[in-house]
Design a protein around this motif. Sequence first.
Motif, PDB file in Angstrom:
ATOM      1  N   ASN A 199     -10.956  -1.930   1.127  1.00 17.12           N
ATOM      2  CA  ASN A 199     -12.117  -2.281   0.153  1.00 17.12           C
ATOM      3  C   ASN A 199     -13.485  -1.825   0.377  1.00 17.12           C
ATOM      4  O   ASN A 199     -14.189  -1.384  -0.688  1.00 17.12           O
ATOM      5  CB  ASN A 199     -12.173  -3.820   0.075  1.00 17.12           C
ATOM      6  CG  ASN A 199     -12.828  -4.561  -1.107  1.00 17.12           C
ATOM      7  OD1 ASN A 199     -14.285  -4.389  -0.788  1.00 17.12           O
ATOM      8  ND2 ASN A 199     -12.260  -4.667  -2.298  1.00 17.12           N
ATOM      9  N   ILE A 200     -13.973  -2.049   1.751  1.00 15.92           N
ATOM     10  CA  ILE A 200     -15.366  -1.433   1.964  1.00 15.92           C
ATOM     11  C   ILE A 200     -15.443  -0.045   1.689  1.00 15.92           C
ATOM     12  O   ILE A 200     -16.548   0.374   1.302  1.00 15.92           O
ATOM     13  CB  ILE A 200     -15.765  -1.824   3.416  1.00 15.92           C
ATOM     14  CG1 ILE A 200     -15.832  -3.334   3.519  1.00 15.92           C
ATOM     15  CG2 ILE A 200     -17.020  -1.106   4.007  1.00 15.92           C
ATOM     16  CD1 ILE A 200     -16.011  -3.755   4.856  1.00 15.92           C
ATOM     17  N   PHE A 201     -14.552   0.685   2.128  1.00 15.25           N
ATOM     18  CA  PHE A 201     -14.567   2.220   2.351  1.00 15.25           C
ATOM     19  C   PHE A 201     -14.300   2.865   0.787  1.00 15.25           C
ATOM     20  O   PHE A 201     -14.998   3.774   0.711  1.00 15.25           O
ATOM     21  CB  PHE A 201     -13.614   2.852   3.464  1.00 15.25           C
ATOM     22  CG  PHE A 201     -14.193   2.603   4.527  1.00 15.25           C
ATOM     23  CD1 PHE A 201     -15.366   2.296   4.875  1.00 15.25           C
ATOM     24  CD2 PHE A 201     -12.990   2.493   5.671  1.00 15.25           C
ATOM     25  CE1 PHE A 201     -15.617   2.146   6.585  1.00 15.25           C
ATOM     26  CE2 PHE A 201     -13.393   2.229   7.076  1.00 15.25           C
ATOM     27  CZ  PHE A 201     -14.639   2.020   7.257  1.00 15.25           C
ATOM     28  N   TYR A 202     -13.545   2.224   0.001  1.00  8.00           N
ATOM     29  CA  TYR A 202     -13.143   2.926  -1.183  1.00  8.00           C
ATOM     30  C   TYR A 202     -13.534   2.187  -2.497  1.00  8.00           C
ATOM     31  O   TYR A 202     -13.363   2.773  -3.503  1.00  8.00           O
ATOM     32  CB  TYR A 202     -11.547   2.913  -1.144  1.00  8.00           C
ATOM     33  CG  TYR A 202     -11.221   3.808  -0.021  1.00  8.00           C
ATOM     34  CD1 TYR A 202     -10.965   5.361  -0.243  1.00  8.00           C
ATOM     35  CD2 TYR A 202     -10.539   3.434   1.150  1.00  8.00           C
ATOM     36  CE1 TYR A 202     -10.500   6.099   0.770  1.00  8.00           C
ATOM     37  CE2 TYR A 202      -9.923   4.091   2.117  1.00  8.00           C
ATOM     38  CZ  TYR A 202      -9.975   5.398   1.987  1.00  8.00           C
ATOM     39  OH  TYR A 202      -9.584   6.150   3.066  1.00  8.00           O
ATOM     40  N   LEU A 251     -17.347   6.609  -0.314  1.00  7.48           N
ATOM     41  CA  LEU A 251     -18.127   6.299   0.741  1.00  7.48           C
ATOM     42  C   LEU A 251     -19.205   7.432   0.949  1.00  7.48           C
ATOM     43  O   LEU A 251     -20.297   7.097   1.426  1.00  7.48           O
ATOM     44  CB  LEU A 251     -16.940   6.232   1.854  1.00  7.48           C
ATOM     45  CG  LEU A 251     -17.891   5.836   3.189  1.00  7.48           C
ATOM     46  CD1 LEU A 251     -18.533   4.538   3.286  1.00  7.48           C
ATOM     47  CD2 LEU A 251     -16.556   6.083   4.273  1.00  7.48           C
ATOM     48  N   ARG A 252     -18.753   8.563   1.025  1.00  6.65           N
ATOM     49  CA  ARG A 252     -19.676   9.601   1.255  1.00  6.65           C
ATOM     50  C   ARG A 252     -20.966   9.735   0.211  1.00  6.65           C
ATOM     51  O   ARG A 252     -22.287   9.876   0.833  1.00  6.65           O
ATOM     52  CB  ARG A 252     -18.995  11.060   1.171  1.00  6.65           C
ATOM     53  CG  ARG A 252     -18.028  11.173   1.952  1.00  6.65           C
ATOM     54  CD  ARG A 252     -17.571  12.705   2.312  1.00  6.65           C
ATOM     55  NE  ARG A 252     -17.129  13.553   0.792  1.00  6.65           N
ATOM     56  CZ  ARG A 252     -15.965  13.302   0.711  1.00  6.65           C
ATOM     57  NH1 ARG A 252     -14.786  12.821   1.142  1.00  6.65           N
ATOM     58  NH2 ARG A 252     -15.463  13.904  -0.593  1.00  6.65           N
ATOM     59  N   SER A 253     -20.543   9.414  -1.021  1.00 12.46           N
ATOM     60  CA  SER A 253     -21.699   9.380  -2.010  1.00 12.46           C
ATOM     61  C   SER A 253     -22.712   8.113  -1.582  1.00 12.46           C
ATOM     62  O   SER A 253     -24.082   8.149  -1.684  1.00 12.46           O
ATOM     63  CB  SER A 253     -20.920   8.983  -3.446  1.00 12.46           C
ATOM     64  OG  SER A 253     -22.243   8.676  -4.334  1.00 12.46           O
ATOM     65  N   ARG A 254     -22.189   6.996  -1.218  1.00  9.13           N
ATOM     66  CA  ARG A 254     -23.038   5.696  -1.013  1.00  9.13           C
ATOM     67  C   ARG A 254     -23.818   6.006   0.354  1.00  9.13           C
ATOM     68  O   ARG A 254     -24.932   5.870   0.325  1.00  9.13           O
ATOM     69  CB  ARG A 254     -22.143   4.452  -0.659  1.00  9.13           C
ATOM     70  CG  ARG A 254     -21.437   4.087  -1.961  1.00  9.13           C
ATOM     71  CD  ARG A 254     -22.557   3.248  -2.652  1.00  9.13           C
ATOM     72  NE  ARG A 254     -22.743   1.825  -2.059  1.00  9.13           N
ATOM     73  CZ  ARG A 254     -23.943   1.148  -2.337  1.00  9.13           C
ATOM     74  NH1 ARG A 254     -24.693   1.598  -3.516  1.00  9.13           N
ATOM     75  NH2 ARG A 254     -24.255   0.097  -2.028  1.00  9.13           N
ATOM     76  N   THR A 255     -23.367   6.672   1.414  1.00  9.62           N
ATOM     77  CA  THR A 255     -24.277   6.918   2.532  1.00  9.62           C
ATOM     78  C   THR A 255     -25.105   8.004   2.311  1.00  9.62           C
ATOM     79  O   THR A 255     -26.261   8.230   2.935  1.00  9.62           O
ATOM     80  CB  THR A 255     -23.030   7.315   3.580  1.00  9.62           C
ATOM     81  OG1 THR A 255     -22.173   8.412   3.592  1.00  9.62           O
ATOM     82  CG2 THR A 255     -22.421   6.095   4.044  1.00  9.62           C
ATOM     83  N   GLU A 256     -24.685   9.249   1.714  1.00 14.40           N
ATOM     84  CA  GLU A 256     -25.538  10.385   1.325  1.00 14.40           C
ATOM     85  C   GLU A 256     -26.803  10.119   0.473  1.00 14.40           C
ATOM     86  O   GLU A 256     -27.653  10.509   0.569  1.00 14.40           O
ATOM     87  CB  GLU A 256     -24.706  11.586   0.878  1.00 14.40           C
ATOM     88  CG  GLU A 256     -23.598  11.987   1.957  1.00 14.40           C
ATOM     89  CD  GLU A 256     -22.738  13.205   1.464  1.00 14.40           C
ATOM     90  OE1 GLU A 256     -22.719  13.269  -0.023  1.00 14.40           O
ATOM     91  OE2 GLU A 256     -21.989  13.793   2.191  1.00 14.40           O
ATOM     92  N   THR A 257     -26.561   9.174  -0.365  1.00 13.59           N
ATOM     93  CA  THR A 257     -27.456   8.759  -1.171  1.00 13.59           C
ATOM     94  C   THR A 257     -28.500   7.931  -0.304  1.00 13.59           C
ATOM     95  O   THR A 257     -29.729   8.370  -1.073  1.00 13.59           O
ATOM     96  CB  THR A 257     -26.834   7.601  -2.083  1.00 13.59           C
ATOM     97  OG1 THR A 257     -26.024   8.114  -2.867  1.00 13.59           O
ATOM     98  CG2 THR A 257     -28.067   7.022  -3.062  1.00 13.59           C
ATOM     99  N   LEU A 258     -28.598   7.819   0.764  1.00 18.75           N
ATOM    100  CA  LEU A 258     -29.539   7.193   1.455  1.00 18.75           C
ATOM    101  C   LEU A 258     -30.786   8.292   1.547  1.00 18.75           C
ATOM    102  O   LEU A 258     -31.689   8.103   1.516  1.00 18.75           O
ATOM    103  CB  LEU A 258     -29.017   6.549   2.980  1.00 18.75           C
ATOM    104  CG  LEU A 258     -28.415   5.210   2.917  1.00 18.75           C
ATOM    105  CD1 LEU A 258     -27.635   5.090   4.434  1.00 18.75           C
ATOM    106  CD2 LEU A 258     -29.272   4.113   2.343  1.00 18.75           C
ATOM    107  N   GLN A 259     -30.203   9.258   2.062  1.00 26.28           N
ATOM    108  CA  GLN A 259     -30.984  10.417   2.415  1.00 26.28           C
ATOM    109  C   GLN A 259     -31.682  10.902   1.003  1.00 26.28           C
ATOM    110  O   GLN A 259     -32.643  11.282   1.009  1.00 26.28           O
ATOM    111  CB  GLN A 259     -30.259  11.469   3.255  1.00 26.28           C
ATOM    112  CG  GLN A 259     -31.214  12.836   3.475  1.00 26.28           C
ATOM    113  CD  GLN A 259     -30.339  13.822   4.152  1.00 26.28           C
ATOM    114  OE1 GLN A 259     -29.026  13.743   4.493  1.00 26.28           O
ATOM    115  NE2 GLN A 259     -31.180  14.896   4.642  1.00 26.28           N
ATOM    116  N   ILE A 260     -30.918  11.021   0.185  1.00 22.37           N
ATOM    117  CA  ILE A 260     -31.559  11.632  -1.349  1.00 22.37           C
ATOM    118  C   ILE A 260     -32.412  10.845  -1.699  1.00 22.37           C
ATOM    119  O   ILE A 260     -33.867  11.198  -2.054  1.00 22.37           O
ATOM    120  CB  ILE A 260     -30.171  11.949  -2.107  1.00 22.37           C
ATOM    121  CG1 ILE A 260     -29.213  12.767  -1.657  1.00 22.37           C
ATOM    122  CG2 ILE A 260     -30.827  12.170  -3.463  1.00 22.37           C
ATOM    123  CD1 ILE A 260     -28.143  12.971  -2.561  1.00 22.37           C
TER     124      ILE A 260
END
Length: 356
Positions: A199-202, A251-260
């Motif tokens: 649930n957390i990852f997807y 998950l990648r989008s959520r984490t990469e959004t931090l840097q963006i």
Amino acid sequence: MAGLWTTESRKNLATAADVLAVAIAVSLPWSTSATAILVGLWFFALVPVLRWDELRREILTPAGGLPVLLVLLGVAGMLWADVTWLERWKGLDSFLKLLAIPLLLVQFRRSERGTWVFAGYLLSCVALLAVTAIVIAVPPLAATFLHLDNVIVKNAATQSGEFVICIFGLLYLMVSTGEQKRWPWALACAAVILAMLANIFYVSTGRTALVTIFVLFALLALKIRNVKTITKLLVAAIVLGIIAWMSSPYLRSRTETLQIEAQIYEKTNARTSTGERLEFWKKSAEFMRRAPVIGHGTGSIRTLFEKAAAGQTGAAGVAAANPHNQTLAVGIQLGVLGIAVLWAMWIAHLALCRGK
């Protein structure tokens, strides 16, 4: 106070307080209002059966006394806050909640129902997980009940945090039942862990929860104290993390959004979730620099942010009610004195987790 009640009535009230503590845990994943009501009922059921010698003894320990000391500092901080008394009382509310800690310590030092609280919380979170899965699987239900961040109650940050707490409680149970060769229980724990991670990852990722995972893993290692077991869990966690990262664009989008978002904020001062958080922290550091020792006083956070945001645009123009960081929230109001007590309290509670 305990002397005003008969032995039978005190026993009944103690049982009611235990049941209400479980009910509070059950309500936490679902409803803020129900939790507040149950906390009030729990307090009035517990106080009549408290023995003041037990409460005094608990307050004299670091784990029970430091929360009380922080509350007293919060009360004192009302005296030098340059805001209305209404704002000071509102600011004190976050400190008063800490008074539940010594009461709970007293309650469950003499009650054998402490595990019921975690069991109730765990089952409630499992129920939330199951209901969420059903809602997501049925498009008409999803259209009706799902929020923007794919949750049915509260928000992604809160739900992910709740699941992460359950995951690490279940990891400890899985290790314990595995050592006892109670394989059905160990497998059941593993199944729930994987479902919550899925649930957390997807589905609904709270980025704060991802950071919390590392902190709780360290606490788990302190609790287990078995290098071989911890190594196995660490390897499994790395493998699962790699699989999740490779297979979950969400998950990648959520984490990469931090840097963006951080880059957008640095270049344009535009309002983004990450940018606002960075702006809050930057302003908080400046507030603390102005009053480093005892802070600006209890309840001063909102006014300070409103003054700093006046005439500003973008992320700098957002007036926060809190800096979204407990250390900063205490530091703004009570300075390094308050931060020292806060961190000492956390360390004392960490020692409880180690069984000391």
